[in-house]
Design a protein around this motif. Structure first.
Motif, PDB file in Angstrom:
ATOM      1  N   ALA A  60       0.824  -1.212   0.000  1.00  0.00           N
ATOM      2  CA  ALA A  60       0.000   0.000   0.000  1.00  0.00           C
ATOM      3  C   ALA A  60       0.858   1.263   0.000  1.00  0.00           C
ATOM      4  O   ALA A  60       0.519   2.256  -0.637  1.00  0.00           O
ATOM      5  N   SER A  97      -8.239   2.452   5.158  1.00  0.00           N
ATOM      6  CA  SER A  97      -8.241   1.002   4.956  1.00  0.00           C
ATOM      7  C   SER A  97      -7.044   0.264   5.539  1.00  0.00           C
ATOM      8  O   SER A  97      -6.986  -0.957   5.447  1.00  0.00           O
ATOM      9  N   SER A  98      -6.092   0.972   6.115  1.00  0.00           N
ATOM     10  CA  SER A  98      -4.877   0.306   6.567  1.00  0.00           C
ATOM     11  C   SER A  98      -4.343   0.923   7.852  1.00  0.00           C
ATOM     12  O   SER A  98      -4.464   2.137   8.062  1.00  0.00           O
ATOM     13  N   ARG A 135       0.406  -8.343   5.455  1.00  0.00           N
ATOM     14  CA  ARG A 135      -0.946  -8.909   5.374  1.00  0.00           C
ATOM     15  C   ARG A 135      -1.776  -8.635   6.636  1.00  0.00           C
ATOM     16  O   ARG A 135      -2.985  -8.795   6.629  1.00  0.00           O
ATOM     17  N   SER A 138      -4.364  -4.508   7.302  1.00  0.00           N
ATOM     18  CA  SER A 138      -5.659  -4.006   6.851  1.00  0.00           C
ATOM     19  C   SER A 138      -6.496  -3.550   8.036  1.00  0.00           C
ATOM     20  O   SER A 138      -6.391  -4.067   9.142  1.00  0.00           O
ATOM     21  N   SER A 141      -9.902  -4.515  11.185  1.00  0.00           N
ATOM     22  CA  SER A 141      -9.400  -5.874  11.231  1.00  0.00           C
ATOM     23  C   SER A 141     -10.480  -6.851  10.756  1.00  0.00           C
ATOM     24  O   SER A 141     -11.619  -6.791  11.211  1.00  0.00           O
TER      25      SER A 141
END
Length: 155
Positions: A60, A97-98, A135, A138, A141
């Motif tokens: 990202a 989103s992260s 991974r 994100s 959660s």
């Protein structure tokens, strides 16, 4: 949608200072005599190394590293009257989103980077370690296979 204070930028100047402090002084951010003795070039190189590791290890962040600066904030680019606003920039979407959109997470990663460097790890090793974390970044959660955390309700 409320406009973020940092506009379309990934981080504000204050956030960059916070991340820099974590990379040179550790997660606690206490500035010691050793840290005070660092030259500007040493500080820049440490932070640049950290940011390079991040931009390679996390997909990202690699995406926003390559984004055109004009796309960061639609209000900053020359918008004509009655023209619809541009879609949210990748940096703005990243914050939604992260965990990598959180300055707190970046400070933690900066402290981890410093601790690993002080323990003798090379940037390539740290990059591989961070890649394994990618991974898990994100947000929100995702639920686990068992249905996620159980909610506690009072009766």
């Amino acid at each position: 949608m409320r406009r973020q204070r940092t506009g379309g930028w990934w981080a504000s100047a204050k956030h960059v200072a916070d991340i820099t402090r974590a990379v040179i002084a550790g997660p606690g951010g206490r500035v010691s005599k050793k840290v005070e003795s660092l030259t500007d070039n040493e500080t820049i190189e440490s932070v640049r190394g950290f940011l390079d590791v991040l931009s390679i290890a996390f997909a990202a962040l690699a995406e926003i590293t390559e984004e055109d600066v004009d796309n960061y904030d639609p209000w900053l680019s020359g918008r004509k009257k009655n023209e619809p606003p541009a879609p949210p920039a990748k940096a703005m979407k990243l914050r939604e989103s992260s965990l990598l959109g959180s300055v707190g997470m970046l400070r933690v990663l900066g402290g981890v980077y410093l601790n690993l460097r002080e323990a003798g790890a090379e940037d390539g090793d740290i990059q591989e370690f961070f890649k394994r974390l990618d991974r898990h970044m994100s947000a929100p959660s995702p639920r686990t296979a068992s249905g996620g955390p159980r909610s506690r309700t009072r009766r």
